[in-house]
Write a protein that holds these residues in place. Structure first.
Motif, short mmCIF file in Angstrom:
data_model
loop_
_atom_site.label_atom_id
_atom_site.label_comp_id
_atom_site.label_asym_id
_atom_site.label_seq_id
_atom_site.Cartn_x
_atom_site.Cartn_y
_atom_site.Cartn_z
N GLY A 101 -3.07 3.85 14.66
CA GLY A 101 -3.85 4.04 13.45
C GLY A 101 -3.57 3.06 12.34
N ARG A 102 -2.60 2.19 12.52
CA ARG A 102 -2.24 1.22 11.48
C ARG A 102 -2.75 -0.16 11.87
NH1 ARG A 102 2.41 -1.86 10.53
NH2 ARG A 102 3.34 -0.96 12.39
N ARG A 103 -3.35 -0.86 10.90
CA ARG A 103 -3.91 -2.18 11.16
C ARG A 103 -2.91 -3.28 10.82
NH1 ARG A 103 -9.65 -2.18 11.90
NH2 ARG A 103 -10.34 -0.02 11.85
N GLU A 104 -2.84 -4.25 11.71
CA GLU A 104 -1.98 -5.42 11.50
C GLU A 104 -2.83 -6.67 11.71
OE1 GLU A 104 1.63 -5.40 13.72
OE2 GLU A 104 1.86 -3.22 13.62
N TYR A 105 -2.58 -7.69 10.89
CA TYR A 105 -3.39 -8.90 10.92
C TYR A 105 -2.51 -10.11 11.23
CZ TYR A 105 -6.26 -5.59 8.33
OH TYR A 105 -6.94 -4.47 7.94
#
Length: 238
Positions: A101-105
């Motif tokens: 559920g966590r976004r990383e770029y």
């Protein structure tokens, strides 16, 4: 009669990436403060409910809030498009990973390699992760995003997993393919579509970490369906 201004053809055109970079600097924080200020007026309006001007004040406050929120949404979309244009000019492709559920770029090679490793080894075994590659960060699933993405499900203990490549084509339909392992080795773990799902990947879709890593590295580099692994039309169970 004055002469028209001359055009200096020798002047070099401005770097487009710098122009787009300036366009990304939109006043979202100022708009947020305006929204907060207008919202806070409710407290004072509640104190003058008996006043004959109350209804008109509430009407205009509500209209102002709607206009500000619409303006913020449009400014945010403007910023996103300018970011995409800048990155395209610079040849930058941004990888977005969704892990638990966590976004990383990730933009550079080192951070993309690190993101791939985190996708292969999520905090919970069997957790489905997602990988997108676009000209900008994919920040919100509720707005239009990239047409292609990869779903990653792994069993880190066995260092095996499966990928699902999904693409929205010109007819608007979604088409999916899964990794395909012709060897079908023994001891292949059972992998589910996601934690708690009744859908399971076919055993022949499960490949080793080496193949998964190579495919994901290719995807974050090109944004296209990886050619380093074999694919077949998605199906579930044997």
């Amino acid at each position: 009669m004055s002469n028209p201004p001359s055009h200096d053809e020798s002047a070099a055109p401005e770097n487009l990436s710098e122009v787009f970079a300036r366009l990304t600097d939109v006043p979202l924080e100022q708009v947020d403060k305006l929204v907060e200020t207008v919202e806070s007026a409710y407290a004072d309006l509640n104190r003058v409910m008996e006043h004959p001007y109350w209804a008109d004040l509430v009407f205009h406050q509500g209209s102002t809030l709607r206009a500000l929120r619409e303006a913020r949404a449009e400014l945010d979309a403007f910023r996103a498009e300018a970011t995409g244009a800048r990155n395209t000019e610079l040849g930058i492709m941004v990888a977005t990973g969704v892990i638990d559920g966590r976004r990383e770029y990730a933009e550079d090679e080192e951070s993309k390699r690190a993101l791939v490793e985190r996708l292969l080894r999520p905090p919970r075994q069997g957790l489905a992760c997602h990988l997108y590659v676009w000209d900008r960060p994919h920040e919100d699933d509720q707005v239009p995003g990239p047409y292609q993405h990869i779903r990653v499900v792994t069993s880190p203990e066995e260092e095996m997993g499966a990928l699902t490549f999904t693409e929205e084509q010109e007819d608007g339909q979604l088409y999916s393919w899964q990794t395909h392992n012709r060897d079908q080795p023994e001891g292949v773990p059972t992998l589910r579509f996601d934690l708690g799902s009744a859908l399971t990947f076919p055993r022949s879709s499960v490949v080793g970490f080496s193949e998964l890593r190579t495919a994901l590295d290719e995807f974050v580099r090109t944004g296209e369906c990886p050619r380093s692994v074999e694919w077949r039309q998605a199906r579930w169970g044997e």
